[in-house]
Structures are given as C-alpha cells and as structure tokens.
Design a protein around this motif. Sequence first.
Motif, PDB file in Angstrom:
ATOM      1  N   UNK A 260      56.987  89.465  44.301  1.00 18.30           N
ATOM      2  CA  UNK A 260      58.373  89.926  44.192  1.00 18.30           C
ATOM      3  C   UNK A 260      58.355  91.451  44.126  1.00 18.30           C
ATOM      4  N   UNK A 261      59.027  92.092  45.063  1.00 24.10           N
ATOM      5  CA  UNK A 261      59.060  93.550  45.135  1.00 24.10           C
ATOM      6  C   UNK A 261      60.292  94.095  44.428  1.00 24.10           C
ATOM      7  N   UNK A 265      64.646  92.631  43.897  1.00 24.35           N
ATOM      8  CA  UNK A 265      65.475  92.525  42.680  1.00 24.35           C
ATOM      9  C   UNK A 265      66.706  93.415  42.776  1.00 24.35           C
ATOM     10  N   UNK A 266      66.504  94.665  43.278  1.00 24.05           N
ATOM     11  CA  UNK A 266      67.591  95.640  43.255  1.00 24.05           C
ATOM     12  C   UNK A 266      68.187  95.925  44.628  1.00 24.05           C
ATOM     13  N   UNK A 281      56.980  94.302  41.846  1.00 20.82           N
ATOM     14  CA  UNK A 281      57.625  94.134  40.533  1.00 20.82           C
ATOM     15  C   UNK A 281      56.991  92.986  39.776  1.00 20.82           C
ATOM     16  N   UNK A 282      56.574  91.941  40.500  1.00 16.99           N
ATOM     17  CA  UNK A 282      55.977  90.762  39.856  1.00 16.99           C
ATOM     18  C   UNK A 282      54.997  90.103  40.820  1.00 16.99           C
ATOM     19  N   UNK A 283      53.716  90.118  40.461  1.00 14.40           N
ATOM     20  CA  UNK A 283      52.713  89.450  41.290  1.00 14.40           C
ATOM     21  C   UNK A 283      52.974  87.952  41.302  1.00 14.40           C
ATOM     22  N   UNK A 288      57.542  81.167  42.234  1.00 12.60           N
ATOM     23  CA  UNK A 288      58.244  80.364  41.224  1.00 12.60           C
ATOM     24  C   UNK A 288      59.583  79.865  41.735  1.00 12.60           C
ATOM     25  N   UNK A 289      60.178  80.571  42.701  1.00 13.84           N
ATOM     26  CA  UNK A 289      61.538  80.219  43.131  1.00 13.84           C
ATOM     27  C   UNK A 289      61.623  79.762  44.582  1.00 13.84           C
ATOM     28  N   UNK A 290      60.689  80.232  45.403  1.00 18.94           N
ATOM     29  CA  UNK A 290      60.758  79.898  46.828  1.00 18.94           C
ATOM     30  C   UNK A 290      60.355  78.447  47.062  1.00 18.94           C
ATOM     31  N   UNK A 291      61.133  77.762  47.867  1.00 20.85           N
ATOM     32  CA  UNK A 291      60.854  76.347  48.167  1.00 20.85           C
ATOM     33  C   UNK A 291      60.101  76.269  49.496  1.00 20.85           C
ATOM     34  N   UNK A 292      58.847  76.725  49.473  1.00 24.59           N
ATOM     35  CA  UNK A 292      58.046  76.702  50.701  1.00 24.59           C
ATOM     36  C   UNK A 292      56.572  76.790  50.336  1.00 24.59           C
TER      37      UNK A 292
END
Length: 770
Positions: A260-261, A265-266, A281-283, A288-292
């Motif tokens: 996640x870059x 987020x922004x 921003x988050x390795x 956690x959210x992508x359905x793939x």
Amino acid sequence: MCAHYARSVETSPTMAECGRVDSHTMDKSITLPPDEIFRNLENAKRFAIDIGGSLTKLAYYSTVKHKVAKVRSFDHSTKEAASDKLYEISVQEEVTARLHFIKFENAYIETCLDFIKDHLVNTETKVIKATGGGAHKFKVLIERKLGLKVDKEDEMSCLIKGCNFVLKNIPHEAFVYAKHADSEFRFQTTDPDIFPYLLVNIGSGVSIAKVESEDKFERIGGSSIGGGTFWGLGALLTKTKRFDELLQLASKGQHSSVDMLVKDIYGGSYGYLGLTGDLIASSFGKSATADKEFSKEDMAKSLLHMISNDIGQLACLYARLHNLSRVYFGGFFIRGHPLTMHTITYSINFFTKGEVQALFLRHEGYLGAIGAFLKGAEEDNPNQYSWGENYAGSSGLMSVSPDMYPMQRARSGTFDMLEMDRLDRQLVNLPLLQEPSSYIPDTVDLTEDAPAREYWLFCFEDALDGVVKRAVASQPDMPEAAVRAEKFRQKYRHKLQTLRYQPFAYGSLTVRSLLDTREHCLNEFNFPDPYSKIKERENDVALKYYQKVVKSLEELSWEDRQFALVRGVLAGNVFDWGAKARPWLVDSYDQWLERLKGPPHKCALLFVDNSGVDIILGVMPLVRELLSRGTEVVLASNSGPALNDVTNGELQILTERIAAMDPVIQSGLRDDRLTLVQNGSSSPCLDLSRLDKALAMVVRERKTDLVIIEGMGRAIHTNYFATLSCESLKLAVIKNSWLADRLGGKLFSVVFKYEVPAGKPSQEAAVLTP
C-alpha cells in the motif's frame, strides 16, 4: 561476490562443464583444473576455512617461486668489463609469499577436500582455523579428509579482521551501488585511517558492530529480521526453496501490486509531511483488502523491500547514534546481488537524506576466511606487510545483472578466486598529499567513460603482438620462452575480454590498472623485465653523451640554461616531439622561472620515468642544477621493472657511473645531498597513496618542499589533478593522440604544470622585499 571461475586456458574444463552436481549430493567424479583454482597447493603452509549456509571459502598461504630481474654491475677496473658493458640484467628465481582465497558451493566440499589431500605436499601446520555456521557441521569431514585439527574461531571477530585487511590493502575495495548509472559500481577512495566504521552483517539475522581500531570492536545492536527472514517467509509465500531463485523472482516483480503506497491512501503525495505518493505506507498492505491472487514475483519483491528497508533504517539509527559516516554492508544476504544492494542503498539514502552512503565490499564474501586465516597466522604478523591483489590469479567482481554479459552469467556459480601477494615493503601515503582521503590517482575513469574504455581496450589488445615479441626477445637463451609468451597472450587477452563486459572486475578500470594487469600476467609466465635488453642498450648509448650535454648547458646563460634543462627532460621523454613552440598546452614555465629567481628549495623529490636519454640526458642535468642551487634531491624510482622505466637497481649503477665523470653529482652523493630511494612500485604509473614507507620517511626528514613528476604515465595518466601541500611540477609530452585530443591538444603537446598550494606566500616576492 558472485561465484565465478574465470578460465584462461580453453582446454581446461570448468566444474560446470564436467557435470554440475545437485546441491545435496557430493559428486566425486568432477575433474578440477588445479592450475586455475587451487594454485601452488604443493607449497601451501597454512589453512583456514569459512563455511556458510551455501558457500565455502578456503584460504591458504603458499610460497611462490617466480622469476625476477636482477641487476649486476660490472667492475670496470678488472678484466670482467672488457666488453665495456655497464651492467647486465639476469633472470633469477626468487621465493615470495602469496595468500590464496577460493570460494565455491558447499556441494563441492568433499571433492575439494579430496583434491587438497591428494596434492598437499608440504604443510607446516596441523591445525586448520574454521569459522562460519557450517564449521561445526563439516568438522568431522574436514578432520578425516585432511588430517588437520579444526580450531573454530568467532565469526564476528573473523569478519572484522577480514574487513580491516581488505580496506587497508585493496585500494578500490569499497563501492557505492548505483543501479541506473552508466557504471553500476562506483568505487570509493579509502581513507588512510579506515577507523571508525559500522559493519552491518546480514546473515540469517543482522549483527551491527562498531569498529574503532584493529583490535577494538563492539556489537552494538542487531535484529532477528534478516536474510533468514527473507528466505523463510519467501519460501512460505512462493514455495521457492532456493535463495537465489527467490531473488530472481523479486527482480521481475512489482511491489506496488502488493504494498500500500502513500498515494493509495491520500490520492497522491502527503505534502505536509513531505511524503511522495510512491513511498510504501504499508508493506503487503493491499493483500488484506484486495480480492485477488498475487504473483510470486510481486510478493518476493514486496518482501525484499520490507526486509531491506527495515535493515536500512536500523543501520541509519545506529550510525547516527554513534556519529559514524562509513557504513559497510556484508553477509550472504548481499552476495553481490544488484537488487539487494539497490534496495538497501535506497533505504539508506531515504532515511539519512543522502548524508550516509551504503558501502559494499568487492570481496565481502571472503572476509570470514581472511579473518580466520589471519588469526592462525598471527605468529608471522602478516599485518606488518602490505599486500597487493594479483590480477593474474584473481577472477574479480562479476555482475549478476540480467543485462550484463549473459555468457558470463551462465558460467558463474562455480568458483571464484582472490590472490594477494606480499609486497617487499610496507606502503603508505606520500606525506605531502593535501587531502589523502580524497586523492584519486587516475585522470580518466574508464569504468564510467564508455568511449574511452573501448578505445584503450582496443589499444592494449592491438599492442599484444608487440609485447609478446618483446618478451621472447628478452630471453634469447630460453627456448621455451615462446611457449610461455603464448600462454601470456591467451591470459591477458582473456582479461581484456572480461574487462570489456565487466569493467569493474578489479575496481575502477583505468589505464593504470590495464598496465598493471599486463605486468601481473607477464610475471605470471616468468617475464619479469621484457624491456631489459632495450634499457641496457639505451643506457650505454646515453652515457657516452652525458659530458657533452653538461658542457653545452654550462656555456649557456642562466636563463637560457633553465629553459634548455626543461626541454631536455621533455625531449628525453620522446625523441620526435620536435621543437614545439610555446605556449604549450599547459604552460606555467614563466611562473616557474620567476620562482627559480627566488631562494632555493630545501629538498626536491623527483619521481623519474624512462631509462636511457630521459634519465641520463634529461633528468640528471636537472638534478645537478638543483644541487648547484643548494637544493637537496631525492630521486624516487621503481622498485621493480615496468616497461622501459628505470629501476632503483639500475639507477644506482647509472648514478655511480655519472658521479665518476661529474664532480657535482659525486659531491651530492658524498655529502648525502643526493639520495636514491625506491618508490615501492612496479608500475609505469604512480599511486601516491601506496609508496614505500622508507621514501615517506625521507620526505619528512628532509622537509621536502618541491615534488617533480615527469612522464606521461606518472604525470598525465595519473596525478594530473593531484593536489599537494608543497610546490609541484608536472611535465610530460603527450604521446597519444586520443589523450591529447581529450585534454584539448594535439599529438606531442607539452604539459608543464607548476602549482603552488593555495595560501602559500610567493617565494620570489619574499626575496625581493628589502
């Protein structure tokens, strides 16, 4: 770094060609080419071994018999000198010390131990020093195969001892990795004082040590998140078990698919905090959210970034906490992999805003083996000597970039060699260097200058036939010389081909390193002085004209004589430079003449160049003029042969002969105002950071205030931009049209560069003040 076996004799098969073994088996059918890998094993004296998770590094010391050129003077008061020859150069055998370091995959360890046992003839030790995680695992095998007791040494102390050794003895050991630059490796000038520094060793975990001196270091921190973490999590995520394959996957991945870059987020950059949109921003944040499903390549890349960023930030924090600017990275996690070095470099640059550079080592894979060896050799005190890399027996740094020399990459992964020769004398900096830590000897870096690199590689290859003929002609009484000369041709041509694709193999590629590599290869095949016959002949002829030249100079007015002396040095460097009219390409002669009207210098250090006309009819008349002014003179000449340069042994005899017919030179020698010292080099060029310690002592004792460097190799190819803390004079004729054009001149352009350190008061003004 990258394991590689460089083959120079096409009939010698590599292990890879003889059938590569599986990493979990020991294949005894492999045929080893001993002349190319375990060299001089029959004279091995002492062993050490460093066994890691996948690579073994073996070290041993040997005594090497090789040919050297010895100068013998004739006694002209006896019948011995009936031929009127001044001296003769004979080829004699000499024994010197060499360190050998060999790196290979653990899969070959049993075969290699068998080979060593079968070829080991004479060893003085019953113990083998061992370090690394695999030392315990293979202890029984080593003791059974070699009959030597395994003495285990602490891994971290071995690494640090090894690191100190390479930083002190290999000028271009450390480099910065620049992935997108013309040259991916940017070699650094090593500060004469290598301490203090931070060593970040990335193995399974991370150990961070602060090194303050040769014997003082402290482990100040570390982390459990290291190479083992990358390997372990990578295996779970991708089902790939091999470390190198995991890195290969990462090199093809896109981490932004998984991470996640800031812009995710922004919607863009976070300007208030100065964060760009492309920052992580988050390795693994998207997983956690992508359905793939995510590709193995993308997950491996994300993991590599996560581990490298964590290590980079940790290293930065410790560097700042302890106020250290030099941070070296090593360990199996690095292993010369471009992607790993790039991610760590990026992390360091980001967290320090460019204030600290990530430094890597050309021989970091050998540090443990070198350190273990040094611990076993403490009784011989190897640190009291200086050591030099033998390019003829070392395979050099090899890139593993996919776009670099695909054939070389296919051949890599087998063997890698490093050889270090013990030098006769301890080498130190010239005390008169203004900034030793930033001194760069070479004028053109061929590593970064592709057109220049191609030109000079062509020149050296084109000159090879002439070098071979000259080598054979220098040994007319040795019928096997032609065979050895052909082997030299093959080896040096192979080195040139390697350097065309891997210009960083031995550090920064320069004209100096190409010349030195050629000299190393000539010595390898027992051609210590190919120009010996030419030098003898030219010295004999020039001596006959010495008195005539001196007489003609004495008949000139003072001012005309100063100009004639300069022309004599320049003309001695090349016969056909012609009566080049001033102004010259670089022309400080008028300033030099004004300086000579002032008080004499206390002591002049003169680095001499060629035999024959140059030293006898060019330099020696200048020496007698300086002596007549009241200036002491130190003549620094090569310790060993290189091209047609005069050696210290030859210069001693020539000076004695000149003194017999020149009272000025004779009184200079008698009163100790003329001193002859060897410079510690056997190169046509000049590295002022690696000079004979005895020369440095003379320079200090005599309070030297003038340095004169003459000749193209010493004053143009090297030291053209060198700055000294005293007055200096660099003079040469440019005998290469390409180089002349690069410097803005033409063939046979003259360089007369007189320099005074900034802030130094004008001597001529001082003498004219009433």
